[in-house]
Design a protein around this motif. Structure first.
Motif, PDB file in Angstrom:
ATOM      1  N   LYS A   1     -33.022 -21.687 -51.364  1.00  0.00           N
ATOM      2  CA  LYS A   1     -33.573 -21.721 -52.715  1.00  0.00           C
ATOM      3  C   LYS A   1     -34.815 -20.848 -52.811  1.00  0.00           C
ATOM      4  N   GLY A   2     -35.679 -20.930 -51.798  1.00  0.00           N
ATOM      5  CA  GLY A   2     -36.873 -20.094 -51.784  1.00  0.00           C
ATOM      6  C   GLY A   2     -36.537 -18.627 -51.632  1.00  0.00           C
ATOM      7  N   LYS A   3     -35.496 -18.318 -50.827  1.00  0.00           N
ATOM      8  CA  LYS A   3     -35.075 -16.934 -50.644  1.00  0.00           C
ATOM      9  C   LYS A   3     -34.592 -16.337 -51.959  1.00  0.00           C
ATOM     10  N   ASN A   4     -33.844 -17.116 -52.715  1.00  0.00           N
ATOM     11  CA  ASN A   4     -33.357 -16.633 -54.002  1.00  0.00           C
ATOM     12  C   ASN A   4     -34.511 -16.409 -54.984  1.00  0.00           C
ATOM     13  N   LEU A   5     -35.524 -17.285 -54.910  1.00  0.00           N
ATOM     14  CA  LEU A   5     -36.660 -17.152 -55.818  1.00  0.00           C
ATOM     15  C   LEU A   5     -37.444 -15.868 -55.554  1.00  0.00           C
ATOM     16  N   LEU A   6     -37.498 -15.441 -54.295  1.00  0.00           N
ATOM     17  CA  LEU A   6     -38.267 -14.239 -53.950  1.00  0.00           C
ATOM     18  C   LEU A   6     -37.659 -12.978 -54.549  1.00  0.00           C
ATOM     19  N   GLN A   7     -36.437 -13.040 -54.996  1.00  0.00           N
ATOM     20  CA  GLN A   7     -35.825 -11.866 -55.632  1.00  0.00           C
ATOM     21  C   GLN A   7     -36.538 -11.493 -56.932  1.00  0.00           C
ATOM     22  N   PHE A   8     -37.229 -12.479 -57.534  1.00  0.00           N
ATOM     23  CA  PHE A   8     -37.911 -12.227 -58.805  1.00  0.00           C
ATOM     24  C   PHE A   8     -39.378 -11.845 -58.619  1.00  0.00           C
ATOM     25  N   VAL A   9     -39.822 -11.791 -57.363  1.00  0.00           N
ATOM     26  CA  VAL A   9     -41.213 -11.439 -57.102  1.00  0.00           C
ATOM     27  C   VAL A   9     -41.340  -9.918 -57.117  1.00  0.00           C
ATOM     28  N   PRO A  10     -42.275  -9.381 -57.869  1.00  0.00           N
ATOM     29  CA  PRO A  10     -42.433  -7.913 -57.937  1.00  0.00           C
ATOM     30  C   PRO A  10     -42.793  -7.325 -56.576  1.00  0.00           C
ATOM     31  N   LYS A  11     -42.426  -6.097 -56.392  1.00  0.00           N
ATOM     32  CA  LYS A  11     -42.696  -5.409 -55.125  1.00  0.00           C
ATOM     33  C   LYS A  11     -44.198  -5.276 -54.885  1.00  0.00           C
ATOM     34  N   GLU A  12     -44.972  -5.146 -55.995  1.00  0.00           N
ATOM     35  CA  GLU A  12     -46.409  -5.003 -55.838  1.00  0.00           C
ATOM     36  C   GLU A  12     -47.017  -6.235 -55.163  1.00  0.00           C
TER      37      GLU A  12
END
Length: 832
Positions: free
Chosen positions: A136-147
């Protein structure tokens, strides 16, 4: 902020990087704060889920994550506060700068199932926890900006590489290092000292007359005058402040009436002029005139005492501080015969704050000083036996033993309800800095609030000091609870030591040093068991002495009495002490069994030695008998042979072919032949002369033979077999002999040295007994004929031993690379 992070932000797209207050769009995308998002990504960098069954999961330990979070705070990656907290690392208790806000966010991510938790037990039998990012946390990190990820990457990776910086504990300090070898020291264990002024504080319920404690309130201004703010985090958030703060740190130390009498004598309670400076240094030269020692002393002033029950005194700490730090530190110390030790302090000023508006961030750092200095003070007063008992319980880490904190304040700001303090947010995180993980909070009256924590409790309100008798009684049992926890953990370590002895005993037939190792360890365990028995006796006696105060009449007191649950705690401690008695009884039985096994093993060894000795004695007796017969026969043969030689010589002299002048010979022979008796005497005389010459030659040969000395050194040391074989390749007349003994293959290598000049004119013969399979050198036998050597250059047995061992050491034969064998083996040497 460091230049490295500023450059990173520019490269990432000129984002507005201000710690957790940066990129506000992240929270909109993920539903998390910036701190939580970066923390989740940080955990993702250090952990990994197994891709298949042959792969392994990678988790990060809680303490390692705490160190990384602290490093992130220093470079503004996380907008957290931090404060020192007592932490166990590899069985050793240290003070680490810990962010309670960071730990709170980790718990939030765990509650939301963004990370997984793994519960473990360390080798010191202490619980531990590890974290790993979830699907679940791994999927959430997809929405974190690269910056945002880039900010964490620049912090987590070594500069210019893709190697993660990992915390490493070397037993003293933490280091941030990479697997390629780069490392830098972390300051996570460097607790900051702050300026403050304190007065001695002892609750009235612990006093039995005497003068009141002295106040340092008139010196309060000195903490702010010229003081420097040493806290590295300049953005501390002061969410909660306290007014008129008193602190008590309490612990249990095994005490008894005799120990208290000795303590009163030590600090001069019975003298006309009481108190003075104290030191833990033993005076080993009491007959000399001058004593020199460090200036770090503690001044003691007696308040009141009874010879066998208690003592109350003030202690002023006079230790040097860092530049810019002003500390006037005075303790009020109360020691009781049941073992409870109270160290009290009234906070007069902290930095520029006098009496009121004391920040919890500052109080947490003062508590570190109180915990450390209180250990130094009391350790210098108690007896050596008590120090030994504490070392036994805390495995030698007595100076950092954990204690319980009690903070009493007349007012807390902001004044909230107990439920509002337990908000899992900024208020609760602030409270955790001084009392540890919060357990519960109660409103015992409209204006008094009680908060329980893992490391202490906080009571705030205008009537808080009226509850001192209940609080002190509660502390008595809590200190015993902490002490019994450490005692129980020590028992597990002792059981592990017993298992190690069993493992050693199983290798007696293989390892020649196993029996001695087992004996040494059993002696150590026996001493430890005796001390633990003594400690448990002190604890049992303390539980019988400690009294529970009656329930107060007023409503607030009754509410506090119910919340503290003192009577229930005493019952639990009695059951636990009884359970510990069963455990120590089991250890004693196991120890007795191991002692019996060692005795049996020793008897077997002695029996085997006796059988071997008897066998060798019979062989030696047979050889000796054979040698005696041979010597007798040789002597008879020698005499007969000398006679034969004599008569042959006479025959030659009287024969016709002799080269002697015939005239003289014939005349002499004519005279001799006419006188038979004279001829017989001449024959016997010649025979005697020849026999004497032969006998002297035999005696000389036997004298040289008896000059051969032989001595043996029993080594039983681990060696490198290949290096020994290389050395043997340089020797002369090398002979090898193999045989089996006690399921071990013994190799006996005999060789001679080549250069007689180096050995006093005669070469020695050296024999090495080796355990070929386990690579042990069992013994060295050296034979040397001192009578054949040059008189002025002959070597003694000690010289021979030194030369042989030096040669072995120079060629790196021994596994342990030191020269101790030259002195150790002297006690293992015998001569023949």
């Amino acid at each position: 902020m460091s230049e490295r992070f500023k450059e990173s932000n520019i490269e990432a797209g000129n984002i507005n990087f201000v710690g957790a207050a940066g990129n506000n769009n992240v929270g909109t995308l993920t539903g998390l704060t910036d701190n939580q998002t970066r923390l989740l990504y940080l955990i993702d960098l250090y952990t990994k889920k197994a891709a298949n069954r042959s792969d392994k999961d990678v988790w990060i330990r809680k303490q390692a994550l705490s160190v990384i979070i602290y490093e992130g705070i220093l470079v503004d990656v996380f907008n957290y506060d931090y404060a020192p907290s007592s932490t166990l690392v590899e069985g050793k208790r240290i003070w680490c700068n810990t962010s309670q806000e960071g730990q709170s966010d980790v718990e939030f991510l765990r509650e939301e199932e963004f990370i997984n938790a793994l519960l473990l037990t360390s080798k010191s039998y202490k619980p531990g926890i590890c974290y790993q990012i979830s699907d679940k946390g791994k999927n959430l990190l997809q929405f974190v900006p690269k910056e945002e990820k880039n900010i964490v990457d620049v912090f987590a990776y070594n500069e210019g590489t893709k190697e993660l910086l990992e915390p490493f504990w070397d037993g003293i300090h933490y280091w941030m290092q990479t697997r390629s070898g780069f490392r830098r020291e972390s300051t996570v264990t460097d607790t900051e000292a702050i300026s403050y002024v304190s007065s001695a504080y002892i609750p009235l319920c612990l006093r039995y007359g005497g003068r009141p404690t002295m106040s340092n309130a008139h010196k309060a201004h000195t903490s702010g005058f010229g003081a420097i703010d040493t806290i590295r985090d300049k953005g501390l958030d002061e969410v909660i402040t306290l007014n008129s703060v008193s602190m008590i740190v309490a612990e249990y130390i095994p005490f008894g009436s005799n120990q208290l009498v000795q303590l009163n004598n030590t600090i001069g309670s019975n003298e006309r002029v009481q108190g003075g400076y104290i030191s833990s240094v033993l005076d080993e030269r009491s007959s000399e005139t001058i004593v020199e020692m460090t200036s770090e002393l503690t001044s003691v002033d007696i308040l009141d005492y009874t010879p066998t029950n208690h003592i109350n005194f003030e202690a002023e700490i006079r230790y040097p501080e860092d530049p810019g730090v002003v500390q006037i530190e005075t303790f009020g110390i109360s020691l009781n015969a049941e073992g409870t030790c109270f160290y009290g302090m009234q906070v007069e000023a902290v930095m520029d704050k006098v009496k009121d508006k004391i920040s919890l961030d500052h109080l947490s750092r003062i508590l570190v000083d109180v915990q450390r200095d209180s250990s130094r003070i009391v350790d210098s007063m108690i007896s050596q036996r008590q120090r030994d008992l504490l070392d036994e319980i805390f495995c030698g880490d007595t100076a950092n033993r954990n204690k319980i904190n009690l903070i009493i304040a007349n007012e807390i700001t902001p004044h909230l309800t107990a439920e509002e303090y337990m908000d899992k947010g900024e208020h609760e995180n602030e409270l955790k800095q001084i009392i540890g993980d919060t357990k519960a909070a109660y409103d015992i009256s409209e204006r008094d609030t009680l908060v329980f924590g893992a490391n202490g409790l906080l009571l705030c309100g205008p009537y808080a000091r009226s509850h001192e008798p209940l609080l002190c009684a509660y502390l008595q049992f809590v200190t015993l609870d902490i002490f019994l926890q450490n005692y129980f953990g020590r028992l597990w370590v002792l059981k592990e030591d017993l298992e190690k002895v069993e493992t050693i005993l199983s290798c007696i037939s293989i390892d020649p040093t196993a029996l001695n190792q087992a004996r040494d360890k059993i002696c150590i365990i026996a001493k430890q068991t005796i001390r633990l028995d003594e400690v448990l006796a002190y604890v049992t006696e303390a539980l019988q002495i400690m009294e529970i105060p009656p329930q107060p009449q007023e409503q607030a007191g009754r509410s506090l009495y119910e919340r503290l649950e003192i009577f229930s705690m005493r019952s639990q401690l009695l059951r636990r002490s009884s359970d510990l008695n069963k455990n120590i009884l089991g250890i004693r039985r196991s120890l007795k069994l191991l002692q019996h096994q060692v005795t049996l093993a020793s008897e077997v060894k002695i029996e085997e030695l006796n059988i071997a000795t008897e066998k060798n004695l019979k062989v030696l007796m047979a050889i000796k008998s054979s040698q005696d017969e041979t010597v007798s026969t040789m002597r008879i043969f020698q005499i007969m042979f000398s006679g034969a030689i004599t008569f042959s010589l006479l025959d030659r002299m009287t024969g016709d072919w002799t080269a002697i002048d015939p005239g003289m010979t014939n005349n002499l022979l004519t005279v001799l032949r006419k006188n038979v008796i004279l001829w017989l005497l001449v024959s016997l005389l010649v025979w005697t002369v020849v026999a004497i010459l032969f006998s002297k030659s035999s005696i000389d040969i036997d004298w040289y033979r008896r000059g051969n000395s032989q001595f043996t050194m029993f080594m039983e040391e681990k060696i490198y077999s290949q290096k020994l074989l290389s050395l043997l390749g340089t020797k002369c007349n090398v002979i090898e002999e193999r045989f089996d003994k006690d399921r071990r293959q013994i190799l006996v290598v005999t060789y001679q040295e080549s250069n007689a000049k180096l050995w006093g004119g005669v070469v020695p013969t050296v024999s090495l007994d080796l355990d070929e399979m386990n690579q042990y050198l069992l013994k060295i036998t050296i034979s040397y004929n001192i009578r054949r050597a040059d008189k002025n250059e002959a070597l003694t047995l000690e010289d021979l031993k030194q030369k042989v061992l030096s040669e072995l050491i120079q060629h790196g034969i021994f596994y342990h690379k030191n020269d101790s064998y030259l002195s150790v083996v002297t006690n293992k040497t015998y001569s023949k």
